[in-house]
Motif scaffolding. Structure first.
Motif, mmCIF file in Angstrom:
data_model
loop_
_atom_site.group_PDB
_atom_site.id
_atom_site.type_symbol
_atom_site.label_atom_id
_atom_site.label_comp_id
_atom_site.label_asym_id
_atom_site.label_seq_id
_atom_site.Cartn_x
_atom_site.Cartn_y
_atom_site.Cartn_z
ATOM 1 N N GLY A 321 0.826 -1.198 0.000
ATOM 2 C CA GLY A 321 0.000 0.000 0.000
ATOM 3 C C GLY A 321 0.857 1.242 0.000
ATOM 4 O O GLY A 321 1.938 1.256 -0.588
ATOM 5 N N PHE A 322 0.376 2.273 0.685
ATOM 6 C CA PHE A 322 1.162 3.498 0.760
ATOM 7 C C PHE A 322 2.465 3.238 1.532
ATOM 8 O O PHE A 322 2.454 2.571 2.568
ATOM 9 N N VAL A 335 -11.843 8.135 4.168
ATOM 10 C CA VAL A 335 -11.830 6.729 3.756
ATOM 11 C C VAL A 335 -13.067 6.433 2.910
ATOM 12 O O VAL A 335 -14.182 6.818 3.263
ATOM 13 N N LYS A 336 -12.887 5.738 1.772
ATOM 14 C CA LYS A 336 -13.982 5.450 0.845
ATOM 15 C C LYS A 336 -14.647 4.102 1.097
ATOM 16 O O LYS A 336 -15.658 3.788 0.467
ATOM 17 N N LYS A 337 -14.098 3.295 2.013
ATOM 18 C CA LYS A 337 -14.703 1.984 2.312
ATOM 19 C C LYS A 337 -14.312 1.585 3.725
ATOM 20 O O LYS A 337 -13.423 2.185 4.339
ATOM 21 N N GLN A 348 -6.979 2.860 -3.463
ATOM 22 C CA GLN A 348 -8.425 2.756 -3.683
ATOM 23 C C GLN A 348 -9.239 3.006 -2.416
ATOM 24 O O GLN A 348 -10.459 3.191 -2.474
ATOM 25 N N ALA A 349 -8.536 3.025 -1.245
ATOM 26 C CA ALA A 349 -9.264 3.131 0.019
ATOM 27 C C ALA A 349 -9.499 4.558 0.462
ATOM 28 O O ALA A 349 -10.291 4.815 1.368
ATOM 29 N N VAL A 350 -8.816 5.517 -0.137
ATOM 30 C CA VAL A 350 -8.959 6.918 0.288
ATOM 31 C C VAL A 350 -9.359 7.789 -0.893
ATOM 32 O O VAL A 350 -9.094 7.448 -2.061
#
Length: 356
Positions: A321-322, A335-337, A348-350
């Motif tokens: 990840g990051f 956060v998107k999920k 994809q999570a932020v």
């Protein structure tokens, strides 16, 4: 960066060129032409660039009383110093034979001209460059005459001061731009505390437009390798076939296995110097993939939450990840999920990674 110039036909020194390695045979040949040829062959086999001797016209190098001085050392080849030196001195024809032999096996050949008449002979012999031994570095008339021959010069600096080396620079530079200085301490063998490798750095600062090198008389190879790591573009070391032989220079010389190891170590260090640009290299990718860490969720994080530092930690994560250095940039991102505890935080999570 020091200016480059061609020291020998097709072989440049300075800048990013490889270190030029001189095997100093000097007078370790015992006055025997066959041994001298064996030593030239040894220098070639060890990977040195040049086999070097010392040429004197004795009546021009020494006065009569010096030649008549009794010489009772265990290293003496005669009752007087003159007899001793004559035993070790090759004739002009022998020098021509040695140079021809060096050319046949493919190694450069030169000598230190130990007096002005020796320089005249070496010029006639058509050596690729002149080596100025430490004993003549403050011999300004000699330097002027040698520089005017127009051949490149390698100048050792044993027994000299920085003031003198500035004078040498001015004298030679005004006549001949193709020369370099070697840091040198004239002691045989040389103790580590007297080497003063930092003079290499001082020379690089004082004379930035010429290559700087090192002429060593120490035992072993470590110090000479360190000189190359400090930027030495020429390295000169005495060589011998047997350190136990009669003669004062043998003890401070390298035997064939040591010379071969020195050349190998210098070439390894040159590769290792590499680039000044610090970046993730292709050879590091496998380690980075296996052990490189990522930012992961320290706790369960619900969709829509704004990240804070206490929600995040750093671990070796799967998937990647990051990277850890992005952790502070993630603070304040939405956060998107839903994220489970210990889950890698991916792009994809932020909502966005870069803060405005």
């Amino acid at each position: 960066m020091s200016r480059e110039f061609e020291l020998c036909p097709g072989r440049r020194i300075g800048g990013e060129q490889p270190c030029f390695i001189i095997a100093e045979i000097g007078q370790n040949h015992q006055g025997d032409l066959a041994i001298a040829k064996r030593m030239i062959r040894m220098a070639k086999d060890c990977g040195a660039d040049c086999a070097k001797f010392q040429k004197s016209e004795l009546e021009y190098k020494f006065n009569k009383k010096a030649l008549e001085r009794p010489y009772t050392s265990k290293h003496s080849w005669g009752k007087t110093y003159g007899e001793h030196k004559r035993h070790l001195e090759f004739s002009h024809d022998q020098y021509r034979e040695l140079k021809k032999y060096a050319e046949e096996i493919g190694i450069f050949f030169t000598a230190s001209g130990m007096d002005e008449m020796a320089v005249e002979f070496l010029h006639e012999l058509d050596v690729p460059f002149f080596k100025v031994g430490s004993g003549d570095t403050n011999n300004f008339p000699y330097l002027e005459k040698t520089a005017k021959k127009g051949r490149p010069m390698v100048i050792s600096s044993g027994m000299q001061s920085m003031k003198t080396m500035h004078q040498v620079y001015q004298i030679v530079k005004s006549i001949n731009p193709n020369f370099c200085f070697l840091q040198c301490t004239s002691a045989y063998p040389l103790q580590p505390e007297d080497v003063n490798l930092r003079v290499i750095t001082a020379y690089q600062s004082a004379f930035p437009d010429i290559p700087i090198g090192y002429s060593g008389h120490e035992t072993g190879i470590a110090i000479s390798v360190a000189a190359v790591a400090m930027g030495a573009k020429v390295v000169e070391r005495h060589v011998t076939l047997d350190k136990t032989w009669k003669g004062s220079d043998h003890q401070a010389s390298l035997e064939p296995n040591e010379m071969a190891e020195l050349v190998k170590a210098i070439r390894t260090v040159e590769k290792a110097m590499g680039s000044p640009v610090k970046q993730l290299l292709p050879c590091e990718m496998a380690c980075n993939e296996k052990l490189g860490k990522s930012v992961v969720a320290k706790v369960t994080i619900p969709e829509g939450a704004v990240l804070t530092l206490d929600m995040l930690t750093v671990k070796v994560g799967e998937p990647k990840g990051f990277p850890p250095e992005a952790i502070f940039d993630l603070v304040g991102q939405k956060v998107k999920k839903n994220l489970e505890e210990d889950e890698t935080i991916t792009d994809q999570a932020v909502e966005k990674h870069v803060k405005e």
